[in-house]
Design a protein around this motif. Structure first.
Motif, PDB file in Angstrom:
ATOM      1  N   GLN A  42      24.480  28.066  30.805  1.00  0.00           N
ATOM      2  CA  GLN A  42      25.725  27.735  30.522  1.00  0.00           C
ATOM      3  C   GLN A  42      25.203  28.825  29.163  1.00  0.00           C
ATOM      4  OE1 GLN A  42      26.174  24.095  28.266  1.00  0.00           O
ATOM      5  NE2 GLN A  42      26.455  23.315  31.050  1.00  0.00           N
ATOM      6  N   GLY A  43      26.697  29.721  28.677  1.00  0.00           N
ATOM      7  CA  GLY A  43      26.516  30.909  27.868  1.00  0.00           C
ATOM      8  C   GLY A  43      25.906  32.438  28.112  1.00  0.00           C
ATOM      9  N   GLY A  44      25.218  32.327  29.475  1.00  0.00           N
ATOM     10  CA  GLY A  44      25.270  33.366  30.101  1.00  0.00           C
ATOM     11  C   GLY A  44      25.886  34.893  30.749  1.00  0.00           C
ATOM     12  N   TYR A  45      25.285  35.499  31.526  1.00  0.00           N
ATOM     13  CA  TYR A  45      26.149  36.185  32.232  1.00  0.00           C
ATOM     14  C   TYR A  45      25.536  36.443  33.484  1.00  0.00           C
ATOM     15  CZ  TYR A  45      28.734  38.275  28.230  1.00  0.00           C
ATOM     16  OH  TYR A  45      28.952  38.824  27.014  1.00  0.00           O
ATOM     17  N   GLY A  46      25.936  36.811  34.717  1.00  0.00           N
ATOM     18  CA  GLY A  46      25.234  36.732  36.014  1.00  0.00           C
ATOM     19  C   GLY A  46      26.648  37.481  36.913  1.00  0.00           C
ATOM     20  N   GLY A 119      44.669  47.178  58.953  1.00  0.00           N
ATOM     21  CA  GLY A 119      44.372  48.146  59.857  1.00  0.00           C
ATOM     22  C   GLY A 119      42.262  47.102  59.869  1.00  0.00           C
ATOM     23  N   GLY A 120      42.109  46.870  59.209  1.00  0.00           N
ATOM     24  CA  GLY A 120      40.553  46.391  58.052  1.00  0.00           C
ATOM     25  C   GLY A 120      40.392  44.748  58.106  1.00  0.00           C
ATOM     26  N   GLY A 121      39.642  44.520  57.144  1.00  0.00           N
ATOM     27  CA  GLY A 121      39.327  42.880  56.872  1.00  0.00           C
ATOM     28  C   GLY A 121      38.057  42.264  57.504  1.00  0.00           C
ATOM     29  N   VAL A 122      38.363  41.496  57.088  1.00  0.00           N
ATOM     30  CA  VAL A 122      36.571  40.391  58.404  1.00  0.00           C
ATOM     31  C   VAL A 122      37.168  40.306  59.452  1.00  0.00           C
ATOM     32  CG1 VAL A 122      34.813  38.774  57.880  1.00  0.00           C
ATOM     33  CG2 VAL A 122      36.200  39.322  55.822  1.00  0.00           C
ATOM     34  N   LYS A 123      36.154  40.649  60.884  1.00  0.00           N
ATOM     35  CA  LYS A 123      36.713  40.421  62.661  1.00  0.00           C
ATOM     36  C   LYS A 123      35.980  39.118  62.089  1.00  0.00           C
ATOM     37  CE  LYS A 123      37.256  45.301  62.796  1.00  0.00           C
ATOM     38  NZ  LYS A 123      37.661  45.892  61.956  1.00  0.00           N
ATOM     39  N   PRO A 124      36.126  38.596  63.240  1.00  0.00           N
ATOM     40  CA  PRO A 124      35.500  37.397  64.063  1.00  0.00           C
ATOM     41  C   PRO A 124      33.972  37.388  64.279  1.00  0.00           C
ATOM     42  CG  PRO A 124      37.742  37.515  65.019  1.00  0.00           C
ATOM     43  CD  PRO A 124      37.705  38.929  64.353  1.00  0.00           C
ATOM     44  N   GLY A 125      32.955  37.013  63.652  1.00  0.00           N
ATOM     45  CA  GLY A 125      32.133  36.305  63.976  1.00  0.00           C
ATOM     46  C   GLY A 125      30.924  37.122  62.747  1.00  0.00           C
ATOM     47  N   GLU A 126      31.959  37.329  61.186  1.00  0.00           N
ATOM     48  CA  GLU A 126      31.110  38.412  60.770  1.00  0.00           C
ATOM     49  C   GLU A 126      32.131  37.861  59.071  1.00  0.00           C
ATOM     50  OE1 GLU A 126      32.627  43.198  62.205  1.00  0.00           O
ATOM     51  OE2 GLU A 126      33.380  42.291  60.547  1.00  0.00           O
ATOM     52  N   PHE A 127      31.103  38.044  58.101  1.00  0.00           N
ATOM     53  CA  PHE A 127      31.444  37.431  56.935  1.00  0.00           C
ATOM     54  C   PHE A 127      31.907  38.693  55.755  1.00  0.00           C
ATOM     55  CE2 PHE A 127      26.778  37.578  56.731  1.00  0.00           C
ATOM     56  CZ  PHE A 127      26.063  38.188  55.289  1.00  0.00           C
ATOM     57  N   GLN A 128      32.102  38.740  54.884  1.00  0.00           N
ATOM     58  CA  GLN A 128      32.328  40.223  53.451  1.00  0.00           C
ATOM     59  C   GLN A 128      31.809  38.271  52.478  1.00  0.00           C
ATOM     60  OE1 GLN A 128      32.985  43.362  53.778  1.00  0.00           O
ATOM     61  NE2 GLN A 128      31.864  43.171  51.775  1.00  0.00           N
ATOM     62  N   GLU A 129      30.879  39.757  51.220  1.00  0.00           N
ATOM     63  CA  GLU A 129      30.645  39.095  49.929  1.00  0.00           C
ATOM     64  C   GLU A 129      32.206  40.296  49.077  1.00  0.00           C
ATOM     65  OE1 GLU A 129      26.984  38.700  49.539  1.00  0.00           O
ATOM     66  OE2 GLU A 129      26.645  37.389  50.246  1.00  0.00           O
ATOM     67  N   PHE A 130      31.862  39.580  47.761  1.00  0.00           N
ATOM     68  CA  PHE A 130      33.477  40.289  46.639  1.00  0.00           C
ATOM     69  C   PHE A 130      31.949  40.091  45.728  1.00  0.00           C
ATOM     70  CE2 PHE A 130      36.010  38.357  50.038  1.00  0.00           C
ATOM     71  CZ  PHE A 130      36.741  39.839  50.657  1.00  0.00           C
ATOM     72  N   PRO A 131      31.605  41.252  44.931  1.00  0.00           N
ATOM     73  CA  PRO A 131      30.887  40.398  44.290  1.00  0.00           C
ATOM     74  C   PRO A 131      31.686  40.750  42.979  1.00  0.00           C
ATOM     75  CG  PRO A 131      29.758  42.200  45.363  1.00  0.00           C
ATOM     76  CD  PRO A 131      30.895  41.533  45.732  1.00  0.00           C
ATOM     77  N   VAL A 132      31.468  39.718  42.104  1.00  0.00           N
ATOM     78  CA  VAL A 132      32.065  39.598  40.509  1.00  0.00           C
ATOM     79  C   VAL A 132      30.308  39.520  39.386  1.00  0.00           C
ATOM     80  CG1 VAL A 132      33.186  38.036  39.568  1.00  0.00           C
ATOM     81  CG2 VAL A 132      33.609  38.557  41.490  1.00  0.00           C
ATOM     82  N   SER A 133      31.205  40.355  38.082  1.00  0.00           N
ATOM     83  CA  SER A 133      29.943  40.525  36.716  1.00  0.00           C
ATOM     84  C   SER A 133      30.420  39.402  36.179  1.00  0.00           C
ATOM     85  CB  SER A 133      29.692  41.427  36.720  1.00  0.00           C
ATOM     86  OG  SER A 133      28.947  40.817  35.449  1.00  0.00           O
ATOM     87  N   MET A 134      30.260  37.496  35.368  1.00  0.00           N
ATOM     88  CA  MET A 134      30.943  37.229  34.585  1.00  0.00           C
ATOM     89  C   MET A 134      29.766  36.877  33.562  1.00  0.00           C
ATOM     90  SD  MET A 134      32.706  34.534  37.373  1.00  0.00           S
ATOM     91  CE  MET A 134      31.562  33.417  38.105  1.00  0.00           C
ATOM     92  N   GLY A 135      30.716  36.355  32.503  1.00  0.00           N
ATOM     93  CA  GLY A 135      29.480  35.845  31.303  1.00  0.00           C
ATOM     94  C   GLY A 135      30.996  36.371  30.129  1.00  0.00           C
ATOM     95  N   PRO A 136      30.517  35.409  28.765  1.00  0.00           N
ATOM     96  CA  PRO A 136      29.463  34.572  28.227  1.00  0.00           C
ATOM     97  C   PRO A 136      29.869  32.760  29.506  1.00  0.00           C
ATOM     98  CG  PRO A 136      30.557  35.103  26.379  1.00  0.00           C
ATOM     99  CD  PRO A 136      31.249  35.548  27.846  1.00  0.00           C
ATOM    100  N   LEU A 137      29.803  32.876  30.337  1.00  0.00           N
ATOM    101  CA  LEU A 137      29.977  31.704  31.000  1.00  0.00           C
ATOM    102  C   LEU A 137      29.470  30.302  30.297  1.00  0.00           C
ATOM    103  CD1 LEU A 137      27.240  32.003  33.515  1.00  0.00           C
ATOM    104  CD2 LEU A 137      29.072  32.056  34.200  1.00  0.00           C
ATOM    105  N   PRO A 138      31.140  29.420  30.608  1.00  0.00           N
ATOM    106  CA  PRO A 138      31.409  28.763  30.020  1.00  0.00           C
ATOM    107  C   PRO A 138      30.696  27.288  29.578  1.00  0.00           C
ATOM    108  CG  PRO A 138      32.235  28.108  31.387  1.00  0.00           C
ATOM    109  CD  PRO A 138      31.457  29.722  31.262  1.00  0.00           C
ATOM    110  N   GLN A 139      30.923  26.571  28.109  1.00  0.00           N
ATOM    111  CA  GLN A 139      29.968  24.864  28.561  1.00  0.00           C
ATOM    112  C   GLN A 139      30.337  24.107  28.816  1.00  0.00           C
ATOM    113  OE1 GLN A 139      26.971  26.148  25.985  1.00  0.00           O
ATOM    114  NE2 GLN A 139      27.532  27.818  26.323  1.00  0.00           N
ATOM    115  N   VAL A 140      30.293  24.034  29.969  1.00  0.00           N
ATOM    116  CA  VAL A 140      30.675  23.052  31.227  1.00  0.00           C
ATOM    117  C   VAL A 140      29.687  22.727  32.147  1.00  0.00           C
ATOM    118  CG1 VAL A 140      33.258  23.382  31.052  1.00  0.00           C
ATOM    119  CG2 VAL A 140      31.868  24.642  32.558  1.00  0.00           C
TER     120      VAL A 140
END
Length: 243
Positions: A42-46, A119-140
């Motif tokens: 809580q309160g940090g960035y990541g 014509g793109g996207g995540v094809k069968p048998g694959e995965f994709q990651e979507f990075p996000v930076s967030m903060g300050p993280l809430p007090q929950v």
């Protein structure tokens, strides 16, 4: 006289069934949309990555909508470019305002929509990651991100079910980020938030590798037990000389 014993086929079949069940559980557990790392302070960035596997055998994932929890607004949210994808950011009014570095923010990000190029996207048998930076993280204690995953054939997977303490995992669980209270500050004890997030991400990957090795070891052990039982049964079938 000659004594013959039937091989322990029932035990062998039972062990094989156990191994199949273990492998099946390991495969299904990795199919959900998740947020990684799964824990922060809580309160940090990541830096966090929404990991989206493609569960369809015939269609590609072409859109991913990540809804940030309304009860836990975050002052700063930024995305990392993902090749072949665009992102749209939606905001909402917050009251009371969020304080970030001495400034009072009256708006917070409410939704991130990632859309694949034609014509793109995540094809069968694959995965994709979507990075996000967030903060300050809430007090929950937790942040629940409800995610909609749209396929090229029009089907939509709704990862929106919130977990219930003490209950089984829901069929379509939403990604959950667990937040721990910040420890008391002490001179020289703090570490950069980015390094902590990277370590958490590595720990998550190592945990996945450890799980795979554990399953493989269990299956190997079961196979050895079955072979040993069959060998024992074979020796019992050998003729026994009598005087």
């Amino acid at each position: 006289m000659i004594r013959l014993r039937r091989p322990a086929t029932a035990a062998a079949l039972t062990l094989a069934a156990v191994a199949t069940a273990v492998l099946g559980l390991a495969g299904s557990a990795s199919a959900h949309v998740t947020v990684n790392p799964k824990e922060a302070t809580q309160g940090g960035y990541g830096r966090f990555a929404f990991r989206v596997p493609n569960e369809s055998d015939t269609a590609s994932t072409v859109k991913v909508e990540v809804n940030l929890p309304a009860n836990a607004p975050v002052g700063s949210v930024s995305t990392m470019p993902v090749p072949g994808w665009t992102v749209a950011v939606e905001k909402r009014k917050v009251d009371p305002p969020i304080e970030v570095h001495g400034s009072q923010l009256t708006e917070a990000v409410s939704k991130l929509t990632f859309t694949a190029a034609q014509g793109g996207g995540v094809k069968p048998g694959e995965f994709q990651e979507f990075p996000v930076s967030m903060g300050p993280l809430p007090q929950v204690d937790t942040m629940v991100f409800k995610v909609l995953q749209t396929y090229s054939d029009g089907n939509v997977s709704r990862w929106i079910e919130e977990p219930t303490p003490g209950a089984e995992e829901p069929e379509n669980p939403a990604p959950v980020l667990t937040l721990a209270a910040a420890a008391s500050a002490s001179p020289g004890a703090s570490a950069p938030a980015a390094a902590a997030a990277a370590d958490d991400d590595d720990d998550d990957d190592d945990s996945g590798a450890g799980t795979a090795l554990g399953v493989a070891g269990l299956v190997a052990g079961l196979a050895g037990l079955v072979l040993g039982g069959l060998a024992f049964a074979r020796t019992r079938r050998e003729p026994t000389a009598t005087s």
